[in-house]
Design an enzyme around this catalytic site. Structure first.
Site, PDB file in Angstrom:
ATOM      1  N   ALA A  77       0.885  -1.173   0.000  1.00 51.45           N
ATOM      2  CA  ALA A  77       0.000   0.000   0.000  1.00 51.45           C
ATOM      3  C   ALA A  77       0.921   1.221   0.000  1.00 51.45           C
ATOM      4  CB  ALA A  77      -0.920  -0.004   1.205  1.00 51.45           C
ATOM      5  N   ILE A  78       1.608   1.397  -1.129  1.00 55.45           N
ATOM      6  CA  ILE A  78       2.573   2.503  -1.231  1.00 55.45           C
ATOM      7  C   ILE A  78       1.814   3.825  -1.348  1.00 55.45           C
ATOM      8  CG2 ILE A  78       4.539   3.419  -2.533  1.00 55.45           C
ATOM      9  CD1 ILE A  78       5.099   0.649  -1.357  1.00 55.45           C
ATOM     10  N   CYS A 137      -5.291   1.031  -9.254  1.00 56.44           N
ATOM     11  CA  CYS A 137      -4.514   1.064  -8.013  1.00 56.44           C
ATOM     12  C   CYS A 137      -5.461   0.973  -6.831  1.00 56.44           C
ATOM     13  CB  CYS A 137      -3.680   2.333  -7.918  1.00 56.44           C
ATOM     14  SG  CYS A 137      -2.746   2.403  -6.382  1.00 56.44           S
ATOM     15  N   THR A 199      -2.775  -5.538  -8.602  1.00 62.60           N
ATOM     16  CA  THR A 199      -2.740  -6.379  -7.405  1.00 62.60           C
ATOM     17  C   THR A 199      -4.139  -6.771  -6.922  1.00 62.60           C
ATOM     18  OG1 THR A 199      -2.669  -4.382  -6.062  1.00 62.60           O
ATOM     19  CG2 THR A 199      -0.569  -5.431  -6.584  1.00 62.60           C
ATOM     20  N   GLY A 249       1.367 -10.733 -13.174  1.00 60.53           N
ATOM     21  CA  GLY A 249       0.900 -11.370 -11.949  1.00 60.53           C
ATOM     22  C   GLY A 249       1.743 -12.571 -11.567  1.00 60.53           C
ATOM     23  N   GLY A 250       2.729 -12.364 -10.740  1.00 58.65           N
ATOM     24  CA  GLY A 250       3.537 -13.464 -10.226  1.00 58.65           C
ATOM     25  C   GLY A 250       4.520 -14.051 -11.214  1.00 58.65           C
TER      26      GLY A 250
END
Lengths: 321, 305
Positions: A77-78, A137, A199, A249-250
């Site tokens: 959670a930048i 986001c 995310t 994603g990953g």
């Protein structure tokens, strides 16, 4: 060695109006502004570099703790900590423009007018190969609305389309019931491509102190833990739209890359792996030609979206020769 | 809010390597010293810098952990030359506390097992590199918990016993180095013999009084500031409340103080923006700065605690 020349594999990919030398990109927010990685990564080998999301005004970002490790992943959670578009143009883009790999600039805003203003500011910059609209986001108030409401998604893409001649990539959130509807909205709005997934909304708790581990309480999950979700999203979107998909994603290894290509992605973005394996992209690029040859491909497009769902049945069927 | 030029800070000297564990031995309660061979990194690293260490091929724990340079080591010493030639360092040591998922696993690593490592990272202490014209009379190092780990190399360099990094001319600039070191109890105190062997004047404090002063390390700091031969430079590493208290004492006594922040990190190289601390600017405001590339060492007077 037979002495025969190894079949050349064409790694270049076309993403709408954007042509890249290879399908290996780095995801926004996971690669700083590029320069931080220059000592560890041969930047010129990347398909494209997407620096950290830029906003119109500087943003301090969220209070620490901003990230927390979870099983095979991490929450962040930048809060879009960045110095704003003026500082980006003055201090980051000149460096990025000097690199041999193209720069795709990720932009975000709280309203359509922010996206439009940013698109106009960046339209004249020759160092900007394309724009990625961060409409997904989860850590900014209002930041995710454009990614969860198909009408708003369509409208913001159309507004940016009218404000710039640059190719547009819409970055989608998985935190919706039907991601394919969002992809369709973006495509109908005029997006050249979609990138997915951003995310997955999650949280972590310290039960002993009865408190969340992130100061923002909730955050976005990334890393290997979300790869199955991302693959599912790419597959569903590939069934729904004809514009190219950038899979995210990953992704950390060549196997991950090939899975996304087969599931329907025309290119991929390596994200969280840059944090824990800074040269992951280089290893992937070393191994990509051989992996494509494994499937008798002579170019990347040969494998994109070639998933054969009829083959389901697993190894037990494969044994019956 | 200021407008820091984020990209002005990059780990330009970092290298990435797969390394073998040479040694991984307990040095105090839940505390281990890990030795890895990595000549290129060891040649470049300076006191106060750190490395990121990751369990190779492991997805859980996924991320690397930042660990400060404890010391470099030399494999072969040419005793036939006079004075004996040290050559260049073969690798480095870090000291870590067995605390969470990653360090519990790391503590079980045996010689020969593989780790991934990148560094050197961060700014390190600029004490000696910058201050060739300033000869400090007394450098006081203040450590709490596992915060002593960056200070052995600093003391050895400051006292002229050892050189670090590739820049020539890092000269001894300090005539006396002391260490005020606080821990929960005597069994957590790690490496005291290393500091004493380096000629550091060690003063200890424990929460339970099992060794040294029964109380806080800040009591020792105040005592030294008020005594004969007070420090003219303080460096500090440990839990944040302790560093804030030491910074306050230093300010009251007008002694320059530098802190090495222990913020959690995900990448160590400036790309994730996890490890931010509030740093004051010249205009009375503050901004979040990445401690991995703009620190971890900061002038204590700019930290918004």
């Amino acid at each position: 060695m037979t002495g025969e020349p190894i079949d050349a594999v064409d790694l270049s990919v076309r993403l709408g109006r954007l042509t890249l030398r290879n399908p290996i990109l780095v995801a926004s927010g996971t690669f700083g502004y590029g320069r931080e990685m220059a000592a560890l990564v041969e930047l010129q080998r990347l398909g494209a570099l997407i620096p950290k999301t830029v906003t119109r005004q500087p943003r301090a970002g969220n209070a620490p703790w901003r990230t927390v490790e979870t099983s095979a992943g991490m929450l962040n959670a930048i809060g879009l900590d960045n110095d704003g578009v003026d500082a980006f143009l003055a201090h980051h883009l000149p460096y990025l423009g000097g690199l041999p790999c193209p720069t795709i600039v990720s932009i975000a805003g709280a309203g359509v007018e922010d996206y439009v203003a940013l698109a106009r500011r960046l339209d004249d910059e020759s160092a900007v190969a394309a724009l990625e609209l961060n409409i997904s986001c989860p850590n900014v108030a209002g930041g995710v609305d454009f990614g969860t409401d198909p009408r708003m998604c369509h409208d913001v893409v159309t507004a940016v389309r009218n404000a710039t001649g640059k190719p547009i990539i819409a970055k989608l959130t998985p935190n919706v019931t039907q991601i394919a509807l969002m992809a369709k909205a973006a495509a109908e709005g005029g997006a050249d491509a979609v990138s997915l997934i951003n995310t997955v909304l999650g949280m972590a708790v310290d039960w002993r102190h009865r408190r969340p581990l992130l100061a923002n309480v909730v955050g976005g999950l990334s890393g290997p833990a979300i790869k199955p979700i991302a693959l599912r999203c790419v597959y569903q979107v590939a069934q729904a739209v004809t514009i190219p998909i950038l899979g995210i994603g990953g992704i950390a290894t060549i196997d991950d890359v090939m899975e996304f290509l087969v599931a329907g992605a025309s290119a991929v973005q390596v994200g969280t792996a840059n944090y824990y394996c800074p040269n992951a992209t280089m290893t992937i690029l070393d191994q990509l030609p051989a992996a494509l040859r494994t499937l008798q491909a002579t170019c990347v497009a040969n494998v994109v979206g070639t998933l054969d769902t009829r083959a389901h049945g697993g190894p037990s069927h494969g044994d019956k020769h | 809010m200021s407008s820091p030029l984020h990209a002005a800070y990059c780990p330009d000297h970092a290298v990435l390597a797969s390394v073998e564990v040479v040694e991984n031995v307990p040095v105090a309660r839940d505390t281990f010293r890990l030795r890895v061979t990595c000549a290129e990194m060891a040649r470049r690293i300076t006191p106060g810098q750190f490395v990121m260490l990751r369990l190779a091929g492991c997805n859980d724990p996924l991320l690397a952990r930042p660990l400060a340079l404890y010391d470099t080591f030399y494999e072969t010493t040419d005793l036939t030359s006079d004075p004996p030639a040290m050559g260049s360092p073969a690798g480095l040591d870090v000291v870590y506390l067995r605390l969470g998922k990653m360090t519990r696993r790391l503590a079980e690593y045996r010689p020969g097992q593989l780790l991934e490592i990148w560094g050197p990272l961060g700014n390190g202490f600029e004490l000696t590199a910058k201050a060739n014209d300033i000869r400090l009379s007394h450098l006081m190092m203040v450590a709490g918990g596992i915060g002593q780990t960056p200070f052995l190399a600093l003391a050895q360099e400051a006292l002229g016993q050892k050189t670090y990094g590739s820049e020539p001319g890092r000269l001894p600039t300090v005539s006396r180095v002391s260490l005020c070191y606080g821990a929960r109890s005597a069994d957590y105190l790690a490496g005291i013999e290393d500091f004493e062997a380096a000629g550091v004047d060690v003063r200890l404090a424990t929460d339970d009084g099992s060794r040294g002063h029964h109380g806080l390390v800040t009591d020792l700091v105040l005592d030294s500031l008020q005594g004969a031969n007070p420090p003219d430079r303080i460096v500090c590493c440990g839990p944040e409340p302790m560093m804030a208290a030491v910074a306050g004492l230093a300010r009251e006594h007008a002694v320059p103080c530098f802190v090495s922040l222990e913020t959690p990190m995900a990448c160590g190289i400036g790309i994730c923006f996890t490890c931010v601390a509030r740093v004051r600017d010249a205009h009375g405001g503050w901004d979040y700065k990445r401690t991995c590339v703009e620190g971890p060492v900061f002038d204590a007077s700019v930290i918004e605690w």
